[in-house]
Design an enzyme around this catalytic site. Structure first.
Site, short mmCIF file in Angstrom:
data_model
loop_
_atom_site.label_atom_id
_atom_site.label_comp_id
_atom_site.label_asym_id
_atom_site.label_seq_id
_atom_site.Cartn_x
_atom_site.Cartn_y
_atom_site.Cartn_z
N VAL A 117 28.96 54.43 3.43
CA VAL A 117 30.11 54.82 2.62
C VAL A 117 30.26 56.33 2.60
CG1 VAL A 117 29.88 52.78 1.17
CG2 VAL A 117 28.77 54.91 0.46
N LEU A 166 29.31 58.26 12.83
CA LEU A 166 30.42 58.91 12.14
C LEU A 166 30.04 59.32 10.72
CD1 LEU A 166 33.34 56.67 13.40
CD2 LEU A 166 33.00 59.08 13.92
N LYS A 167 29.25 58.52 10.04
CA LYS A 167 28.82 58.85 8.68
C LYS A 167 27.98 60.13 8.67
CE LYS A 167 27.23 58.70 4.44
NZ LYS A 167 27.99 59.24 3.31
N VAL A 168 27.05 60.24 9.60
CA VAL A 168 26.22 61.44 9.68
C VAL A 168 27.10 62.67 9.93
CG1 VAL A 168 24.48 62.58 11.12
CG2 VAL A 168 24.10 60.25 10.33
#
Length: 320
Positions: A117, A166-168
């Protein structure tokens, strides 16, 4: 669909709270029995452990502080995985690790999703947070109904592991924003500018960002309480640096950011709030970067809304 949730901490407790609040058949587990008891008092079931949860639930979500914690939980759940079962990893983790664990689930006939998230704990609390989901399309469509309960904007990012990459990246950008906001606020204070005016000048200008409009407020309040700690920042930006090294990208800003947070951890401790990183500059200058009228913590004042899938702009045009 019966959903299990393992990890009821700062983020997990809020995401699972949205499931419970919206009538999802929910079973929970955490090493802290008090957190479990709080959910049971509101109507959730308590699992004896990860194995029983995977056996009894259709989908099990993990939201844990480290890849090692997820691996330990998966070791207990894996014997109970079979056709129809879904594992959803909502922790911020390494692409290679989520693929490794996910392949074990898939080999036993189950489905695996990495679905971290983004948007802050205050939005996780209201179900207005954004969720990335990496998995095959059929699995995405199965889990979309309760992803839209936990979050507002849901993005199918591609195959397993893509969401974690993508979250990182987004956490790296948020950290870069935080550090530049700290430098801007301290420099404006040193230049004799009023900090309330400075905050508004940034907010209404091309210099604004999500981080400024949220985290700068708790910095200026003095609480620096953003529900995210320095050790987690170091983990996330370190994962981003690893992606760059693996792909041969010679980053210049990223190593400096890692060094800054290593220094912050050495000074204030691993569990210091990430926004406390501004203290390095306060101590170097002798300036107090606080101002009246700002909240001690962020609260999402937007009404809870049903979630929806976000279609990438270029793909939407192609489909049209």
């Amino acid at each position: 669909m019966k959903v299990g949730f393992i990890g009821l901490g700062n983020v997990g407790g809020k995401l699972s709270g949205s499931l419970l609040r919206n009538g999802i058949d929910l079973t929970v587990h955490d090493l802290n029995p008090d957190l479990v008891a709080g959910f049971v008092s509101r109507g959730a079931k308590a699992a004896e452990g990860p194995a029983q949860m995977m056996r009894d639930c259709d989908a099990v979500i993990t939201c844990l502080p480290s890849p090692a914690a997820s691996a330990a939980v998966m070791a207990e759940m894996l014997p109970e995985v079979g056709p129809g079962k879904i594992w959803m990893e909502m922790s911020t983790t390494d692409e290679a690790e989520v693929k490794r664990l996910g392949e074990q689930v898939i080999a036993r006939g189950g489905a695996a999703v990495d679905c971290p998230v983004s948007g802050g704990c205050h939005r996780a609390d209201t179900g207005n947070i954004s969720i990335f989901a990496g998995c095959d399309r059929a699995t995405f469509e199965r889990i979309l109904p309760f992803l839209t309960v936990m979050g507002r904007r849901i993005l199918h990012t591609g195959p397993l592991g893509s969401a974690s990459v993508l979250k990182v990246m987004t956490n790296y950008l948020a950290t870069a924003n935080l550090l530049t906001c700290c430098e801007a606020l301290v420099t404006m204070k040193a230049a004799g500018m009023d900090l309330n005016t400075t905050y508004e000048a940034i907010k209404i200008s091309s210099g604004t960002s999500f981080v400024h409009e949220t985290e700068s407020q708790v910095i200026l309040n003095g609480s620096r309480d953003i529900n995210f700690t320095m050790d987690l920042v170091k983990k996330d930006i370190g994962l981003f640096q690893s992606i760059a090294e693996r792909t041969g990208v010679p980053l210049e800003i990223s190593p400096l950011m890692i060094s800054i947070f290593e220094d912050g951890i050495a000074r204030y401790g691993m569990r210091a709030q990430s926004d406390d990183i501004i203290r390095r500059l306060e101590e170097a200058t002798g300036l107090d970067i606080t101002a009246p009228g700002f909240p001690p913590e962020m609260v999402d004042d937007e009404p809870e809304e049903p979630g929806y899938e976000v279609v990438p702009q270029g793909l939407e045009r192609q489909a049209g």
